[in-house]
Design a protein around this motif. Structure first.
Motif, mmCIF file in Angstrom:
data_model
loop_
_atom_site.group_PDB
_atom_site.id
_atom_site.type_symbol
_atom_site.label_atom_id
_atom_site.label_comp_id
_atom_site.label_asym_id
_atom_site.label_seq_id
_atom_site.Cartn_x
_atom_site.Cartn_y
_atom_site.Cartn_z
ATOM 1 N N GLY A 169 -4.971 -1.232 -3.195
ATOM 2 C CA GLY A 169 -3.853 -0.922 -2.320
ATOM 3 C C GLY A 169 -2.558 -0.584 -3.029
ATOM 4 O O GLY A 169 -1.608 -0.118 -2.397
ATOM 5 N N ARG A 170 -2.506 -0.797 -4.335
ATOM 6 C CA ARG A 170 -1.288 -0.543 -5.096
ATOM 7 C C ARG A 170 -1.388 0.691 -5.993
ATOM 8 O O ARG A 170 -0.476 0.978 -6.762
ATOM 9 N N ARG A 171 -2.487 1.415 -5.893
ATOM 10 C CA ARG A 171 -2.681 2.593 -6.741
ATOM 11 C C ARG A 171 -1.997 3.818 -6.151
ATOM 12 O O ARG A 171 -1.947 3.973 -4.934
ATOM 13 N N ALA A 172 -1.514 4.680 -7.031
ATOM 14 C CA ALA A 172 -0.882 5.932 -6.600
ATOM 15 C C ALA A 172 -1.652 7.103 -7.184
ATOM 16 O O ALA A 172 -2.259 6.996 -8.256
ATOM 17 N N PRO A 173 -1.640 8.243 -6.489
ATOM 18 C CA PRO A 173 -2.388 9.409 -6.969
ATOM 19 C C PRO A 173 -1.898 9.899 -8.323
ATOM 20 O O PRO A 173 -0.692 9.941 -8.587
ATOM 21 N N ALA A 174 -2.839 10.289 -9.162
ATOM 22 C CA ALA A 174 -2.503 10.892 -10.451
ATOM 23 C C ALA A 174 -2.005 12.311 -10.228
ATOM 24 O O ALA A 174 -2.432 12.980 -9.277
ATOM 25 N N PRO A 175 -1.118 12.785 -11.078
ATOM 26 C CA PRO A 175 -0.670 14.178 -10.953
ATOM 27 C C PRO A 175 -1.768 15.139 -11.391
ATOM 28 O O PRO A 175 -2.652 14.766 -12.181
ATOM 29 N N ALA A 176 -1.706 16.348 -10.892
ATOM 30 C CA ALA A 176 -2.615 17.392 -11.361
ATOM 31 C C ALA A 176 -2.121 17.876 -12.724
ATOM 32 O O ALA A 176 -0.923 17.888 -12.993
ATOM 33 N N PHE A 177 -3.054 18.240 -13.584
ATOM 34 C CA PHE A 177 -2.678 18.811 -14.877
ATOM 35 C C PHE A 177 -3.772 19.750 -15.341
ATOM 36 O O PHE A 177 -4.898 19.719 -14.847
ATOM 37 N N SER A 178 -3.436 20.594 -16.280
ATOM 38 C CA SER A 178 -4.410 21.535 -16.829
ATOM 39 C C SER A 178 -4.072 21.780 -18.288
ATOM 40 O O SER A 178 -3.014 21.364 -18.769
ATOM 41 N N GLY A 179 -4.966 22.444 -18.984
ATOM 42 C CA GLY A 179 -4.728 22.738 -20.390
ATOM 43 C C GLY A 179 -5.918 23.449 -20.986
ATOM 44 O O GLY A 179 -6.781 23.967 -20.273
ATOM 45 N N GLU A 180 -5.941 23.446 -22.305
ATOM 46 C CA GLU A 180 -7.006 24.110 -23.041
ATOM 47 C C GLU A 180 -7.743 23.070 -23.868
ATOM 48 O O GLU A 180 -7.122 22.267 -24.563
ATOM 49 N N GLY A 204 0.798 -1.206 0.000
ATOM 50 C CA GLY A 204 0.000 0.000 0.000
ATOM 51 C C GLY A 204 0.832 1.257 0.000
ATOM 52 O O GLY A 204 0.305 2.342 -0.079
ATOM 53 N N ALA A 205 2.163 1.155 0.092
ATOM 54 C CA ALA A 205 3.008 2.333 0.105
ATOM 55 C C ALA A 205 2.853 3.136 -1.169
ATOM 56 O O ALA A 205 3.041 4.340 -1.179
ATOM 57 N N ALA A 206 2.507 2.471 -2.280
ATOM 58 C CA ALA A 206 2.362 3.167 -3.551
ATOM 59 C C ALA A 206 1.326 4.270 -3.463
ATOM 60 O O ALA A 206 1.449 5.288 -4.119
ATOM 61 N N ALA A 207 0.318 4.075 -2.644
ATOM 62 C CA ALA A 207 -0.767 5.045 -2.563
ATOM 63 C C ALA A 207 -0.322 6.363 -1.947
ATOM 64 O O ALA A 207 -1.016 7.347 -2.053
ATOM 65 N N THR A 208 0.843 6.406 -1.309
ATOM 66 C CA THR A 208 1.299 7.644 -0.688
ATOM 67 C C THR A 208 2.193 8.453 -1.617
ATOM 68 O O THR A 208 2.533 9.579 -1.307
#
Length: 197
Positions: free
Chosen positions: A53-64, A31-35
């Motif tokens: 338990g193996r998922r990690a947060p997606a990065p924030a992104f923006s655009g047009e 579960g460490a990946a989730a942090t």
């Protein structure tokens, strides 16, 4: 005599810390990946999702968006999200996109958002592509592939490719290459079936 012991203790501690960090990449144990923020290691097998338990947060992104309006990934929060990289020049995209639109039409009112990421393209050609294929979901215009670069290690040169996010904004699947509509539907249903807790 205490110095060698202290040095050994420091080396052991450093080794343990390095091991802990190595275990935090997505797709590698526990579960460490989730942090830690998501980092690509390998594609997810078709019609499957990464264990919660193996998922990690997606990065924030923006655009047009293709229509010129701004987009921020925070608008995906709370929903399952299907993020698909495509280009009007991509032959597999022409096959895959109508299938994605069909799944979108079936699940959009169940808390699933679709977002296209148009890469290495010209805006006029991209707009014509979505109009011709009747795509109802929005697409970010990203000719330089900046969104893909936000997902560390993601193979930005693989088009089409698809990333699924769960309701908490964690990367739940990464598919490289063309995805069959039935496989996408299966994966989305797996995510919708997960507890909201």
């Amino acid at each position: 005599m205490s110095r060698p012991f202290s040095r050994r203790t420091l080396l052991l501690a450093a080794g343990a810390a390095a091991g802990a960090l190595a275990g935090c990449s997505a797709g590698e144990g526990g579960g460490a990946a989730a942090t830690q923020e998501y980092e690509f290691t390998e594609p997810t097998p078709a019609a499957t999702v990464i264990a919660e338990g193996r998922r990690a947060p997606a990065p924030a992104f923006s655009g047009e968006l293709l229509d010129g309006s701004p987009f921020d990934s925070s608008s995906l929060a709370g929903d399952v999200a299907v993020i698909n990289s495509w280009g009007s020049w991509c032959v597999p995209c022409r096959v895959e996109t109508p299938e994605f639109q069909a799944v979108h039409a079936d699940v959009a009112d169940r808390g699933v958002q679709f977002l296209g990421i148009d890469v290495k393209d010209q805006r006029q050609l991209a707009v014509a592509f979505v109009e011709e294929l009747g795509v109802a979901y929005p697409s970010v215009f990203d000719p330089r592939g900046e969104v893909a670069m936000a997902f560390r290690g993601f193979p930005a040169n693989v088009v089409p490719s698809t990333i699924l996010l769960d309701r908490t904004g964690r990367v739940a699947a990464v598919y490289t290459g063309q995805v069959r509509g039935d496989d996408l539907r299966t994966a989305v249903e797996l995510l919708l079936a997960e507890d909201r807790a």
